[in-house]
Design a protein around this motif. Structure first.
Motif, mmCIF file in Angstrom:
data_model
loop_
_atom_site.group_PDB
_atom_site.id
_atom_site.type_symbol
_atom_site.label_atom_id
_atom_site.label_comp_id
_atom_site.label_asym_id
_atom_site.label_seq_id
_atom_site.Cartn_x
_atom_site.Cartn_y
_atom_site.Cartn_z
ATOM 1 N N THR A 68 2.044 23.456 36.992
ATOM 2 C CA THR A 68 2.850 23.445 35.770
ATOM 3 C C THR A 68 4.217 24.083 36.008
ATOM 4 N N GLU A 69 4.228 25.200 36.705
ATOM 5 C CA GLU A 69 5.499 25.875 37.005
ATOM 6 C C GLU A 69 6.416 24.970 37.845
ATOM 7 N N ARG A 70 5.834 24.276 38.799
ATOM 8 C CA ARG A 70 6.644 23.366 39.628
ATOM 9 C C ARG A 70 7.225 22.240 38.772
ATOM 10 N N ALA A 71 6.421 21.694 37.886
ATOM 11 C CA ALA A 71 6.890 20.604 37.026
ATOM 12 C C ALA A 71 7.981 21.086 36.076
ATOM 13 N N LEU A 72 7.834 22.289 35.553
ATOM 14 C CA LEU A 72 8.813 22.822 34.605
ATOM 15 C C LEU A 72 10.205 22.954 35.215
ATOM 16 N N GLN A 73 10.284 23.124 36.506
ATOM 17 C CA GLN A 73 11.584 23.265 37.159
ATOM 18 C C GLN A 73 12.434 21.996 37.028
ATOM 19 N N HIS A 74 11.782 20.867 36.766
ATOM 20 C CA HIS A 74 12.500 19.594 36.757
ATOM 21 C C HIS A 74 12.293 18.785 35.485
ATOM 22 N N LEU A 128 1.158 23.880 27.748
ATOM 23 C CA LEU A 128 0.106 23.978 28.752
ATOM 24 C C LEU A 128 0.210 25.308 29.500
ATOM 25 N N ARG A 129 1.433 25.692 29.846
ATOM 26 C CA ARG A 129 1.650 26.966 30.544
ATOM 27 C C ARG A 129 1.127 28.139 29.718
ATOM 28 N N ALA A 130 1.423 28.138 28.427
ATOM 29 C CA ALA A 130 0.936 29.214 27.554
ATOM 30 C C ALA A 130 -0.587 29.246 27.540
ATOM 31 N N ASP A 131 -1.220 28.084 27.414
ATOM 32 C CA ASP A 131 -2.683 28.015 27.422
ATOM 33 C C ASP A 131 -3.253 28.527 28.741
ATOM 34 N N LEU A 132 -2.615 28.166 29.846
ATOM 35 C CA LEU A 132 -3.095 28.589 31.157
ATOM 36 C C LEU A 132 -2.915 30.090 31.361
ATOM 37 N N LEU A 133 -1.794 30.621 30.906
ATOM 38 C CA LEU A 133 -1.582 32.066 30.997
ATOM 39 C C LEU A 133 -2.665 32.810 30.211
ATOM 40 N N PHE A 134 -2.995 32.280 29.045
ATOM 41 C CA PHE A 134 -4.065 32.872 28.239
ATOM 42 C C PHE A 134 -5.396 32.786 28.984
ATOM 43 N N ALA A 135 -5.665 31.631 29.600
ATOM 44 C CA ALA A 135 -6.933 31.417 30.301
ATOM 45 C C ALA A 135 -7.119 32.366 31.483
ATOM 46 N N VAL A 136 -6.022 32.699 32.158
ATOM 47 C CA VAL A 136 -6.142 33.613 33.300
ATOM 48 C C VAL A 136 -5.990 35.072 32.889
ATOM 49 N N GLY A 137 -5.798 35.319 31.609
ATOM 50 C CA GLY A 137 -5.716 36.691 31.118
ATOM 51 C C GLY A 137 -4.382 37.371 31.363
ATOM 52 N N ASP A 138 -3.337 36.582 31.511
ATOM 53 C CA ASP A 138 -2.012 37.155 31.747
ATOM 54 C C ASP A 138 -1.500 37.796 30.460
ATOM 55 N N PRO A 139 -1.031 39.047 30.522
ATOM 56 C CA PRO A 139 -0.555 39.717 29.312
ATOM 57 C C PRO A 139 0.700 39.089 28.713
ATOM 58 N N VAL A 140 1.351 38.211 29.432
ATOM 59 C CA VAL A 140 2.551 37.528 28.929
ATOM 60 C C VAL A 140 2.175 36.352 28.013
ATOM 61 N N PRO A 155 0.814 35.868 25.018
ATOM 62 C CA PRO A 155 1.263 35.809 23.619
ATOM 63 C C PRO A 155 2.764 35.509 23.492
ATOM 64 N N ILE A 156 3.545 36.014 24.407
ATOM 65 C CA ILE A 156 4.989 35.757 24.382
ATOM 66 C C ILE A 156 5.263 34.289 24.720
ATOM 67 N N ALA A 157 4.479 33.721 25.625
ATOM 68 C CA ALA A 157 4.664 32.324 26.027
ATOM 69 C C ALA A 157 4.426 31.374 24.867
ATOM 70 N N TYR A 158 3.593 31.780 23.914
ATOM 71 C CA TYR A 158 3.367 30.937 22.739
ATOM 72 C C TYR A 158 4.520 30.992 21.745
ATOM 73 N N GLY A 159 5.386 32.002 21.892
ATOM 74 C CA GLY A 159 6.494 32.200 20.958
ATOM 75 C C GLY A 159 7.524 31.222 21.128
#
Length: 70
Positions: A34-40, A52-64, A66-70
């Motif tokens: 997802t990160e690679r795709a977002l670059q372009h 999708l990135r926000a959902d994945l960050l949530f799935a891996v327990g990344d503390p960021v 909630p901010i990604a959903y903003g």
């Protein structure tokens, strides 16, 4: 396609690969794709990838996450 100098054409393939990885709980792999795709990506594809990135960050327990959903 990325290495071939056609990164925009790679975005749909990366998006599909990320979704497939997420579907089998390979969240870290999906996040990398997802990160690679977002670059372009632009437009509606970028919006989907950001969601999708926000959902994945949530799935891996990344503390960021909630901010990604903003």
């Amino acid at each position: 396609m990325l290495e071939g100098g056609r990164p925009v054409e790679a975005v749909p393939w990366l998006e599909r690969a990320a979704a497939s990885a997420a579907a089998v709980a390979a969240y870290a792999d999906a996040l990398v794709l997802t990160e690679r795709a977002l670059q372009h990506a632009g437009g509606g594809v970028r919006t989907r990838l950001l969601a999708l990135r926000a959902d994945l960050l949530f799935a891996v327990g990344d503390p960021v996450a909630p901010i990604a959903y903003g």
